[in-house]
Design a protein around this motif. Structure first.
Motif, PDB file in Angstrom:
ATOM      1  N   GLU A 158      32.661  46.386  34.805  1.00  0.00           N
ATOM      2  CA  GLU A 158      33.473  46.495  36.011  1.00  0.00           C
ATOM      3  C   GLU A 158      33.851  45.094  36.498  1.00  0.00           C
ATOM      4  N   VAL A 159      35.118  44.891  36.766  1.00  0.00           N
ATOM      5  CA  VAL A 159      35.611  43.584  37.193  1.00  0.00           C
ATOM      6  C   VAL A 159      35.808  43.567  38.711  1.00  0.00           C
ATOM      7  N   PHE A 160      35.201  42.550  39.354  1.00  0.00           N
ATOM      8  CA  PHE A 160      35.367  42.325  40.787  1.00  0.00           C
ATOM      9  C   PHE A 160      35.899  40.923  41.019  1.00  0.00           C
ATOM     10  N   TYR A 161      36.534  40.738  42.178  1.00  0.00           N
ATOM     11  CA  TYR A 161      37.042  39.434  42.583  1.00  0.00           C
ATOM     12  C   TYR A 161      36.429  39.085  43.937  1.00  0.00           C
ATOM     13  N   ASN A 162      35.987  37.836  44.071  1.00  0.00           N
ATOM     14  CA  ASN A 162      35.295  37.385  45.275  1.00  0.00           C
ATOM     15  C   ASN A 162      35.927  36.060  45.677  1.00  0.00           C
ATOM     16  N   LYS A 178      48.816  39.940  38.668  1.00  0.00           N
ATOM     17  CA  LYS A 178      49.590  40.813  37.784  1.00  0.00           C
ATOM     18  C   LYS A 178      50.533  39.986  36.915  1.00  0.00           C
ATOM     19  N   LYS A 179      51.131  38.985  37.509  1.00  0.00           N
ATOM     20  CA  LYS A 179      52.113  38.164  36.801  1.00  0.00           C
ATOM     21  C   LYS A 179      51.489  37.433  35.613  1.00  0.00           C
ATOM     22  N   ILE A 180      50.229  37.008  35.744  1.00  0.00           N
ATOM     23  CA  ILE A 180      49.587  36.281  34.637  1.00  0.00           C
ATOM     24  C   ILE A 180      48.904  37.211  33.644  1.00  0.00           C
ATOM     25  N   GLY A 181      48.890  38.519  33.921  1.00  0.00           N
ATOM     26  CA  GLY A 181      48.299  39.458  32.983  1.00  0.00           C
ATOM     27  C   GLY A 181      46.858  39.813  33.274  1.00  0.00           C
ATOM     28  N   ALA A 182      46.366  39.464  34.464  1.00  0.00           N
ATOM     29  CA  ALA A 182      45.009  39.849  34.866  1.00  0.00           C
ATOM     30  C   ALA A 182      45.100  41.084  35.759  1.00  0.00           C
ATOM     31  N   ASP A 183      45.741  42.114  35.269  1.00  0.00           N
ATOM     32  CA  ASP A 183      46.013  43.321  36.047  1.00  0.00           C
ATOM     33  C   ASP A 183      44.883  44.326  35.855  1.00  0.00           C
ATOM     34  N   VAL A 184      43.724  43.979  36.392  1.00  0.00           N
ATOM     35  CA  VAL A 184      42.523  44.806  36.248  1.00  0.00           C
ATOM     36  C   VAL A 184      41.856  44.955  37.616  1.00  0.00           C
ATOM     37  N   ASN A 185      41.737  46.176  38.104  1.00  0.00           N
ATOM     38  CA  ASN A 185      40.990  46.464  39.339  1.00  0.00           C
ATOM     39  C   ASN A 185      41.464  45.625  40.528  1.00  0.00           C
ATOM     40  N   LEU A 186      42.768  45.595  40.748  1.00  0.00           N
ATOM     41  CA  LEU A 186      43.308  44.785  41.844  1.00  0.00           C
ATOM     42  C   LEU A 186      43.450  45.600  43.133  1.00  0.00           C
ATOM     43  N   ASP A 187      42.501  46.479  43.381  1.00  0.00           N
ATOM     44  CA  ASP A 187      42.506  47.316  44.576  1.00  0.00           C
ATOM     45  C   ASP A 187      41.496  46.771  45.584  1.00  0.00           C
ATOM     46  N   THR A 188      41.504  47.328  46.775  1.00  0.00           N
ATOM     47  CA  THR A 188      40.638  46.819  47.840  1.00  0.00           C
ATOM     48  C   THR A 188      39.159  47.083  47.580  1.00  0.00           C
ATOM     49  N   ASP A 189      38.845  48.009  46.701  1.00  0.00           N
ATOM     50  CA  ASP A 189      37.441  48.275  46.380  1.00  0.00           C
ATOM     51  C   ASP A 189      36.863  47.224  45.431  1.00  0.00           C
ATOM     52  N   HIS A 190      37.726  46.446  44.803  1.00  0.00           N
ATOM     53  CA  HIS A 190      37.261  45.470  43.817  1.00  0.00           C
ATOM     54  C   HIS A 190      37.621  44.025  44.161  1.00  0.00           C
ATOM     55  N   MET A 191      38.613  43.836  44.998  1.00  0.00           N
ATOM     56  CA  MET A 191      39.014  42.486  45.372  1.00  0.00           C
ATOM     57  C   MET A 191      38.556  42.198  46.809  1.00  0.00           C
ATOM     58  N   PHE A 192      37.581  41.323  46.938  1.00  0.00           N
ATOM     59  CA  PHE A 192      37.024  40.978  48.237  1.00  0.00           C
ATOM     60  C   PHE A 192      37.632  39.668  48.735  1.00  0.00           C
ATOM     61  N   LEU A 193      38.308  39.736  49.880  1.00  0.00           N
ATOM     62  CA  LEU A 193      38.914  38.576  50.518  1.00  0.00           C
ATOM     63  C   LEU A 193      38.326  38.425  51.924  1.00  0.00           C
ATOM     64  N   LYS A 194      38.504  37.254  52.505  1.00  0.00           N
ATOM     65  CA  LYS A 194      37.977  37.014  53.848  1.00  0.00           C
ATOM     66  C   LYS A 194      38.789  37.795  54.883  1.00  0.00           C
TER      67      LYS A 194
END
Length: 265
Positions: A158-162, A178-194
């Protein structure tokens, strides 16, 4: 991303480029604080070394790019090769034990390269120019990063972003990845931003609505703790270009990517 301390710092990247110690006052590969007791390394020469390390050049549009033949690219390739070998083994072990393996990626200068911003603004940080730069959503990939993200996914990880990017920059971050091809789990459940206005409950020790007091380490390690303890994943690897991306535990292994252009405490 808030660069709380942004300096032209000599990090592991420059050490690999051929100078583990530049001289009086220079930083070493594992140094995480500034050394003000001696005369620092000359900043003009340091910038030249950074350009040599990246193989910095302007493309046909005038955008500063790193060279795929640079030492920077080679160092990243070595890190990625080791990480892929490790992810393959660690994922199989975790899955055999009935665990859910995950990897966590920082975004700025871990997945998206900000070299053009650094060059144009002479390695200084301004919130307004940085926000404009991020919102253009046209940063190039850090060499090998889209492939590494997709590789982890292919192994059932599972891929997450922090990221230190703000919640208001979510759309730009998603579009750029998406533009660079890292289009994996880019939803709010996986991408954590401040989200300083409405911080999550798991950061309540240092952040409440309208009162954000989290350090980078508290924010990022607290998010990883949430991924493991609340979401039930085992973070087998954590990737970042800053030590503050990696400190604080909640990852079986950490990977420090080279970045000699700034330091985030």
């Amino acid at each position: 991303m808030h660069k709380s301390l942004r300096i032209a710092a000599v990090t592991a990247a420059c050490a690999l480029a051929g100078g583990a110690l530049y001289g009086a006052g220079a930083a070493t590969a594992d140094q995480t604080t500034a050394n003000s007791t001696q005369e620092p390394y000359n900043i003009g020469l340091l910038v030249k070394d950074i350009d040599t390390y990246y193989g910095t050049h302007a493309d046909a549009s005038g955008v500063y790019q790193a060279s795929p033949d640079s030492q920077y690219a080679q160092d990243l390739a070595d890190i990625d090769a080791d990480a892929m070998r490790y992810i393959d083994k660690a994922a199989r072990k975790a899955q055999h034990r009935g665990e859910k393996p995950a990897v966590v990626f920082d975004i700025d200068d871990t997945l998206l390269l900000s070299l053009d911003y650094e060059k144009r603004y002479n390695y200084t940080f301004n919130p307004a120019t940085w926000a404009d730069y991020v919102n253009r959503a046209d940063r190039p990939a850090v060499f090998g990063s889209p492939e590494l993200v997709r590789y982890a996914e292919s192994k059932g990880v599972e891929v997450f972003y922090n990221s230190g990017l703000g919640e208001s920059q979510r759309a730009a971050a998603v579009a750029n990845l998406k533009k660079i091809g890292a289009d994996v789990n880019l939803d709010t459940d996986h991408m954590f931003l401040k989200d300083k206005a409405n911080p999550p409950a798991y950061l309540s020790d240092c952040a409440t609505p309208g009162a954000w007091n989290c350090t980078t380490v508290q924010y990022k390690s607290g998010t990883r703790e949430h991924i493991e303890d609340d979401l039930g994943y085992d973070i087998i690897a954590n990737f970042g270009d800053q030590y503050s991306d990696l400190d604080g535990g909640h990852a079986d292994r950490t990977y420090k990517l080279p970045n000699p252009t700034y330091f985030v405490s």
